[in-house]
Design a protein around this motif. Structure first.
Motif, mmCIF file in Angstrom:
data_model
loop_
_atom_site.group_PDB
_atom_site.id
_atom_site.type_symbol
_atom_site.label_atom_id
_atom_site.label_comp_id
_atom_site.label_asym_id
_atom_site.label_seq_id
_atom_site.Cartn_x
_atom_site.Cartn_y
_atom_site.Cartn_z
ATOM 1 N N UNK A 95 43.633 39.149 32.040
ATOM 2 C CA UNK A 95 44.345 40.214 32.759
ATOM 3 C C UNK A 95 43.586 40.578 34.034
ATOM 4 N N UNK A 96 42.254 40.687 33.945
ATOM 5 C CA UNK A 96 41.455 41.018 35.126
ATOM 6 C C UNK A 96 41.575 39.938 36.196
ATOM 7 N N UNK A 97 41.510 38.668 35.779
ATOM 8 C CA UNK A 97 41.594 37.563 36.737
ATOM 9 C C UNK A 97 42.950 37.534 37.413
ATOM 10 N N UNK A 98 44.027 37.711 36.620
ATOM 11 C CA UNK A 98 45.369 37.693 37.198
ATOM 12 C C UNK A 98 45.581 38.895 38.105
ATOM 13 N N UNK A 99 45.086 40.070 37.705
ATOM 14 C CA UNK A 99 45.223 41.267 38.523
ATOM 15 C C UNK A 99 44.461 41.158 39.834
ATOM 16 N N UNK A 100 43.297 40.491 39.797
ATOM 17 C CA UNK A 100 42.520 40.327 41.022
ATOM 18 C C UNK A 100 43.266 39.426 42.013
#
Length: 258
Positions: A95-100
């Protein structure tokens, strides 16, 4: 035959993976439409792409974990809870990678820890939906006792001892009373003078069982059985009940009433 079974298993596994993927994609589309966690601020295409990546990616992690843990945790809902917890840390990273990629931002420990508590309920909900979809309906097993036709004239010798009124009646049970026998038929009861052992000899070819030291019952007359601590009670045609001792339970069990 073995190769066919292996191929069938492989096809079934691929089909399950395909159905899981379709389910996760549908959930991703729904999340893109609902746009939770302030994702409605992102461009439409980016929002849908984010949720598809997140839901499909995290979901596949959960599906893989579920397959691995199914050998150790058999209970469906307990396994669903365990899987949702174990899949949360890698899912939060995704989720963090996609949100970034979608909105920029930094990878920091506090953000990650805070994100865990947001990701876990979503993981639990997704795996719960999957569990409902794949849950097997309870199997209802019905037992049938096939009654074989009596041998020709199997009861003839015994029936000749009855009065004309009951000689051709349906035989239900024979109950021992000292030196007498109470014969239960669908035309009523009748007392005859005969030893129980001799009655059993004459009924040896008939389809029925000795179920107690003083009871013989016709198989086709048995309607239900109840058991408690190894002993039982049979409900027979006409509302008659007959006891079953531990000694003769095996006979009833073999016939499907145990």
């Amino acid at each position: 035959m073995g190769d066919q079974a292996v191929r069938a298993g492989e096809v079934s596994a691929r089909r399950r993976w395909a159905l899981d993927l379709g389910l996760l994609a549908a959930i991703g589309l729904m999340m893109g439409f609902l746009a939770p966690f302030a994702s409605d601020q992102a461009p439409v295409v980016g929002r849908y792409a984010h949720w598809m990546v997140v839901m499909v990616g995290c979901g596949l992690i959960g599906v893989w974990l579920d397959r691995v843990l199914s050998r150790r945790v058999g209970a469906l809902w307990r396994r669903t809870l365990v899987v949702s917890v174990v899949m949360t840390p890698p899912s939060a990273l995704l989720v963090m990678a996609s949100g970034r990629l979608l909105a920029g931002g930094r990878f920091t420990g506090p953000i990650y820890l805070d994100l865990l508590w947001q990701v876990w309920p979503v993981c639990l909900a997704v795996m719960a939906v999957r569990a409902v979809v794949w849950r097997r309906a309870p199997v209802k097993v019905e037992t049938r006792t096939v009654i074989a036709a009596p041998l020709p004239d199997a009861e003839a010798a015994f029936r000749r001892r009855l009065s004309a009124k009951r000689r051709g009646a349906r035989l239900i049970a024979v109950e021992a009373h000292d030196h007498y026998l109470k014969v239960h038929t669908d035309a009523g009861e009748e007392l005859i003078t005969l030893r129980f052992a001799d009655a059993l000899t004459e009924l040896a070819g008939a389809y029925g069982w000795r179920v107690h030291r003083s009871w013989w019952v016709a198989a086709e007359a048995v309607e239900s059985a109840r058991w408690r601590r190894g002993v039982g009670e049979l409900t027979l045609a006409g509302g008659l009940t007959a006891p079953v001792s531990r000694t003769y339970r095996a006979v009833l069990k073999e016939a499907g009433w145990g």
